[in-house]
Design a protein around this motif. Sequence first.
Motif, PDB file in Angstrom:
ATOM      1  N   GLN A 129       0.838  -0.990   0.063  1.00  0.00           N
ATOM      2  CA  GLN A 129       0.131   0.146   0.081  1.00  0.00           C
ATOM      3  C   GLN A 129       0.798   1.439  -0.050  1.00  0.00           C
ATOM      4  OE1 GLN A 129      -0.686  -2.719   1.480  1.00  0.00           O
ATOM      5  NE2 GLN A 129      -2.843  -3.073   1.865  1.00  0.00           N
ATOM      6  N   ILE A 132       2.314   1.866  -3.263  1.00  0.00           N
ATOM      7  CA  ILE A 132       1.276   2.512  -4.178  1.00  0.00           C
ATOM      8  C   ILE A 132       1.114   4.054  -4.076  1.00  0.00           C
ATOM      9  CG2 ILE A 132      -1.119   2.650  -4.928  1.00  0.00           C
ATOM     10  CD1 ILE A 132      -0.166   0.028  -5.738  1.00  0.00           C
ATOM     11  N   THR A 135       3.688   5.675  -5.873  1.00  0.00           N
ATOM     12  CA  THR A 135       3.573   5.707  -7.228  1.00  0.00           C
ATOM     13  C   THR A 135       2.583   6.803  -7.567  1.00  0.00           C
ATOM     14  OG1 THR A 135       3.559   3.310  -6.681  1.00  0.00           O
ATOM     15  CG2 THR A 135       3.286   4.018  -9.202  1.00  0.00           C
ATOM     16  N   LEU A 142       5.153  10.555 -15.368  1.00  0.00           N
ATOM     17  CA  LEU A 142       4.821   9.793 -16.569  1.00  0.00           C
ATOM     18  C   LEU A 142       4.084  10.594 -17.611  1.00  0.00           C
ATOM     19  CD1 LEU A 142       3.616   6.276 -15.133  1.00  0.00           C
ATOM     20  CD2 LEU A 142       5.193   6.665 -16.933  1.00  0.00           C
ATOM     21  N   PHE A 143       3.217  11.719 -17.038  1.00  0.00           N
ATOM     22  CA  PHE A 143       2.621  12.275 -17.823  1.00  0.00           C
ATOM     23  C   PHE A 143       3.275  13.262 -18.587  1.00  0.00           C
ATOM     24  CE2 PHE A 143      -1.652  12.215 -15.470  1.00  0.00           C
ATOM     25  CZ  PHE A 143      -1.921  11.005 -15.819  1.00  0.00           C
TER      26      PHE A 143
ATOM     27  N   LYS B 345      -7.046  -7.957  -2.459  1.00  0.00           N
ATOM     28  CA  LYS B 345      -6.765  -7.978  -0.949  1.00  0.00           C
ATOM     29  C   LYS B 345      -5.695  -6.762  -0.676  1.00  0.00           C
ATOM     30  CE  LYS B 345      -7.640 -12.887  -0.194  1.00  0.00           C
ATOM     31  NZ  LYS B 345      -6.680 -14.152  -0.362  1.00  0.00           N
ATOM     32  N   LEU B 346      -5.029  -6.467  -1.506  1.00  0.00           N
ATOM     33  CA  LEU B 346      -4.229  -5.334  -1.086  1.00  0.00           C
ATOM     34  C   LEU B 346      -4.834  -4.139  -0.855  1.00  0.00           C
ATOM     35  CD1 LEU B 346      -1.071  -5.513  -1.493  1.00  0.00           C
ATOM     36  CD2 LEU B 346      -0.975  -4.588  -3.662  1.00  0.00           C
ATOM     37  N   PHE B 347      -5.899  -3.980  -1.614  1.00  0.00           N
ATOM     38  CA  PHE B 347      -6.823  -2.843  -1.484  1.00  0.00           C
ATOM     39  C   PHE B 347      -7.805  -3.003  -0.351  1.00  0.00           C
ATOM     40  CE2 PHE B 347     -10.651  -0.260  -2.465  1.00  0.00           C
ATOM     41  CZ  PHE B 347     -10.018   1.062  -2.920  1.00  0.00           C
ATOM     42  N   LEU B 561      -7.103   9.592 -19.387  1.00  0.00           N
ATOM     43  CA  LEU B 561      -5.690   9.989 -19.877  1.00  0.00           C
ATOM     44  C   LEU B 561      -4.799   9.232 -18.910  1.00  0.00           C
ATOM     45  CD1 LEU B 561      -6.137  13.770 -20.483  1.00  0.00           C
ATOM     46  CD2 LEU B 561      -5.751  12.032 -22.195  1.00  0.00           C
ATOM     47  N   SER B 562      -5.208   9.130 -17.796  1.00  0.00           N
ATOM     48  CA  SER B 562      -4.183   8.394 -17.081  1.00  0.00           C
ATOM     49  C   SER B 562      -3.695   7.074 -17.339  1.00  0.00           C
ATOM     50  CB  SER B 562      -5.030   7.878 -15.579  1.00  0.00           C
ATOM     51  OG  SER B 562      -4.156   7.530 -14.537  1.00  0.00           O
ATOM     52  N   SER B 564      -2.638   6.747 -20.275  1.00  0.00           N
ATOM     53  CA  SER B 564      -1.488   6.856 -21.340  1.00  0.00           C
ATOM     54  C   SER B 564       0.026   6.332 -20.549  1.00  0.00           C
ATOM     55  CB  SER B 564      -1.468   8.328 -21.619  1.00  0.00           C
ATOM     56  OG  SER B 564      -1.028   9.158 -20.319  1.00  0.00           O
ATOM     57  N   ARG B 565      -0.228   6.176 -19.424  1.00  0.00           N
ATOM     58  CA  ARG B 565       0.885   5.848 -18.667  1.00  0.00           C
ATOM     59  C   ARG B 565       1.422   4.180 -19.060  1.00  0.00           C
ATOM     60  NH1 ARG B 565       0.210   6.166 -12.962  1.00  0.00           N
ATOM     61  NH2 ARG B 565      -1.633   7.250 -13.180  1.00  0.00           N
ATOM     62  N   LEU B 616       8.816  -3.875 -11.489  1.00  0.00           N
ATOM     63  CA  LEU B 616       8.284  -3.142 -10.644  1.00  0.00           C
ATOM     64  C   LEU B 616       7.301  -2.132 -10.981  1.00  0.00           C
ATOM     65  CD1 LEU B 616       8.475  -2.349  -7.571  1.00  0.00           C
ATOM     66  CD2 LEU B 616      10.327  -1.048  -7.876  1.00  0.00           C
ATOM     67  N   PHE B 619       3.915  -3.465 -12.201  1.00  0.00           N
ATOM     68  CA  PHE B 619       3.059  -4.098 -11.216  1.00  0.00           C
ATOM     69  C   PHE B 619       2.710  -2.889 -10.487  1.00  0.00           C
ATOM     70  CE2 PHE B 619       2.542  -5.342  -6.985  1.00  0.00           C
ATOM     71  CZ  PHE B 619       1.851  -6.454  -6.826  1.00  0.00           C
ATOM     72  N   VAL B 620       3.214  -2.034 -10.087  1.00  0.00           N
ATOM     73  CA  VAL B 620       2.673  -0.914  -9.137  1.00  0.00           C
ATOM     74  C   VAL B 620       1.818   0.069 -10.146  1.00  0.00           C
ATOM     75  CG1 VAL B 620       4.409  -0.812  -7.430  1.00  0.00           C
ATOM     76  CG2 VAL B 620       4.711   0.724  -9.384  1.00  0.00           C
ATOM     77  N   HIS B 621       2.141   0.252 -11.268  1.00  0.00           N
ATOM     78  CA  HIS B 621       1.300   1.372 -11.864  1.00  0.00           C
ATOM     79  C   HIS B 621       0.006   0.456 -12.459  1.00  0.00           C
ATOM     80  CE1 HIS B 621       3.317   4.877 -12.089  1.00  0.00           C
ATOM     81  NE2 HIS B 621       4.536   4.112 -12.199  1.00  0.00           N
ATOM     82  N   THR B 623      -1.536  -1.810 -10.784  1.00  0.00           N
ATOM     83  CA  THR B 623      -2.044  -1.981  -9.683  1.00  0.00           C
ATOM     84  C   THR B 623      -3.093  -0.635  -9.356  1.00  0.00           C
ATOM     85  OG1 THR B 623      -0.604  -3.551  -8.776  1.00  0.00           O
ATOM     86  CG2 THR B 623      -2.038  -2.496  -7.275  1.00  0.00           C
ATOM     87  N   ARG B 624      -2.097   0.530  -9.762  1.00  0.00           N
ATOM     88  CA  ARG B 624      -2.651   1.673  -9.152  1.00  0.00           C
ATOM     89  C   ARG B 624      -4.019   2.133 -10.203  1.00  0.00           C
ATOM     90  NH1 ARG B 624      -2.066   7.690  -9.841  1.00  0.00           N
ATOM     91  NH2 ARG B 624      -4.026   7.937 -10.932  1.00  0.00           N
ATOM     92  N   PHE B 627      -6.936   0.531  -8.553  1.00  0.00           N
ATOM     93  CA  PHE B 627      -7.435   0.983  -7.524  1.00  0.00           C
ATOM     94  C   PHE B 627      -7.799   2.531  -7.796  1.00  0.00           C
ATOM     95  CE2 PHE B 627      -3.948  -1.461  -4.552  1.00  0.00           C
ATOM     96  CZ  PHE B 627      -4.821  -2.665  -4.664  1.00  0.00           C
ATOM     97  N   VAL B 628      -7.193   3.305  -8.322  1.00  0.00           N
ATOM     98  CA  VAL B 628      -7.569   4.510  -8.443  1.00  0.00           C
ATOM     99  C   VAL B 628      -8.441   4.883  -9.557  1.00  0.00           C
ATOM    100  CG1 VAL B 628      -6.983   7.045  -8.653  1.00  0.00           C
ATOM    101  CG2 VAL B 628      -5.443   5.142  -7.513  1.00  0.00           C
TER     102      VAL B 628
END
Lengths: 157, 679
Positions: A129, A132, A135, A142-143, B345-347, B561-562, B564-565, B616, B619-621, B623-624, B627-628
């Motif tokens: 968490q 994240i 991140t 990144l943008f 589960k992470l969330f 737009l997010s 685009s990452r 890495l 994975f994190v992006h 996941t993001r 989540f987001v």
Amino acid sequence: MELGLGLSIAGGALAVALAGMGSAIGIGTAGEAADGVLSEEPGKFGNLLILVALPGTQGIYGLVVAFLVMQKIGIIGGTVPEISAYQGLQMLFACLPIALTGLISAIHQGKVSAAGVGVIAKQPKAFMQSVIFATLVETYALFGLVASIFFLNGITL
Amino acid sequence: MSVVKMRKIRVIGLKEEKEKMIRQLQKSEFIHLKGFEEGTLDNYFSGHDPDSEERHIGEEIAHIESTISFLEQFNENKALVENFFPARVETDEKEFEKTVRNFSYQEIVKNVNDIKEKISKISEKISFLHNDIALLTPFKNLSWSPCEAKETQTTSSLFLKGPKEKHDSLINKLSEIDATCAEIISIDADFACLLLMYWKENDDEISSLLKEEGFETVNLSLCDKLPSNAIDSDKKQIASLLDEKEKLFRKIKQLLQYKDKLMMVHDWYLFRLQREKAKEHLCESQRTFVLQGWVRKDDMNKIKATLQSDFPSTHIENIDPDKGEFPPIEIKNPALVRPFQGITKLFGLPHFGEVDPSGFVAPFFFVFFGLCLTDVGYGFVLIALTLFAMKKIKVGVEGREFFRLFLLGGIATIFWGIVTGGWFGIEIAKLPQVLKMLILINPLDNLMKLFILALSFGVVHILLGIGVEMYEQLRSRNFADAFADQLSYLIILPGVILWIISKQGFLSPQFNQTALFIMLAGAGIMVAASLFKKGRNPLLNLLISLGGFIWKSKDFLGNILSYSRLMALGLATSIIALVINILAGIALEQLPYLGILLALFIIIVGHLFNIAINTLGAFVHTTRLQFVEFFSYFFQGGGEAFQPLSQESKYIISKVKRSPTSTCSDVTSERAGRRTGGR
């Protein structure tokens, strides 16, 4: 032509240098915090490494943009095309998004990572968490990268 | 893709069978225990009295644990991965029980502790001796032993140490004081050491002078030998102490072989502690005990059968949850989705009544992860590394699922690598013709295509999110809300996108009209449905719905737009790969002979680094994005996890899959009986 080439190189150089500086500062902040935890709990090295490495990506993005510039102006493998001063300015400005977002976001990502290091010291389970969270900051680099890539792509030499 | 249904049960049993039943429940992992609310039980029952047993077990665990971690420090054959993952031991039930029964761990713990203490004492002594040597070294040329410098009735003598550059001025100033004798003993790079003799009556004057010049007295009165001899003997002592320490280290290394067994005993105690903790949820009367908790609905029959065959006098009943109590959550999915459960589960687990999003997460996570790496070679390396790690690192069930996540990610990476022509970052122009034919998008030439692809995934992802939200609304029978705030979006948004596409000239102009029509239809539904919303004034509802749509529109834009990452990350991976190859190429060209080695080094280390950092990132992006961007439409999480009373180990991993009904041959009880004085 000379000026145009110089400005282009300045753009690429700024992308690498500023974003890289940001990453260096960010990793420095996170690394210092991680060393503190490491002295108490060496077993957490793996988790700490990931948090410390996070602010390093901005430097990589800077390098990516610099590489695109180099490719464009033919510094690596190719002939150097005529670059007018205006085109050079275009190249320079195209590099600024990643240079600036990289610089600032890496510094702040470093701070969030350092706070995350504090989290794993107390709550090892909340590791992912806190990664994240760190991140979330990187998104803007990144943008910046996306914008720089598109700008560079759009410039015709 | 679902949340497991739960039932709450209450079990009443005989007190003398309590231990055995709890052990049975722990082995079979059926029940998530819940305490009793005040006043829900008759007065016959009282809470469980915690006894000293629990504390005793806790202490034992702490002893063994510190022994294990001390031994770990001396483990030289540690694999590299063990620095990242805590050491564990693999065992089966038979071996575990045999070890617990026969292994006299107390002896080992005591031995290790003794050695630990000895080592720390020796280290202390050694550092004392080092200090002594440091103290004496400046005086090593003295030809008499320092303790002879005694004071007489009228004179005093002092050994002094201070900054080198000050000693001249000190001697000058001292010479002005009557009958004072200062002699230089040694001067090294930083310090000067002196011997000073003076009349006692000048005491005050001298001490203030010393302070002024920054000199300190050195107490050598305990040294009754020549300093050089004393240093020699100190050194000899240190050598012999180091020898002794080395011997102790060797002993420790011999004891290291018991580490695995200690781990087993540790976990055996841990299981006992967990049982003791479970007892806190129990209530007791004089002859009976009662416990309650949540079980999986599907387990009900099994539980009844098991408990009633082993404990015939036990009563089991279904009960209603307490007021405001929700069942704990467990999610269950088919094997292909299971690795992605970890992301959910992470969330946080879904709260009661929410959908389990893992099934939706799975395909998108898979696709996005691959899109962030986009290299066939990297995909294969990732799979190989993961397989290697699965072999090397001992992990539990969840850990294995986590590894599977990366296996699947590797497959996705290979797929996207083929599509975008990523083969270890080799320039597309240099690829063989066959591979070139497979390329659908050339990222560097066709940036826009990749960008649109990434955003399209975003659109689909977000529409799905709204769709799930709508499903939840429908399920809770808020039809008007579902139509006004979700269905209408699901119609309008594609309309908007169609409009943009046709405006850009990708489609014939007549689609312009179609798109407008679709948008209008969606808006119509929104207006109509919002008038039917429950509560409040219909007009107010309409305004809220319209305002909500406008407010959310900026979110849609930002969210889409997010994505685009995905393009940026994929591009970053392939460009860095390209850079690595170019660097290697330069090394190969510029350096004769040695260049090959250097190029190889650059290629291997560079690509491995690139894979590590970008995996890495992927994975994190990815996941993001779940989540987001995705979860924000329909998922809150925050459910309490179903945590049945079970054997939660710290060190051991069972080799064979535990079958829940296996009855334990009662070593555990035997040992417990011995400890508590028999039952």
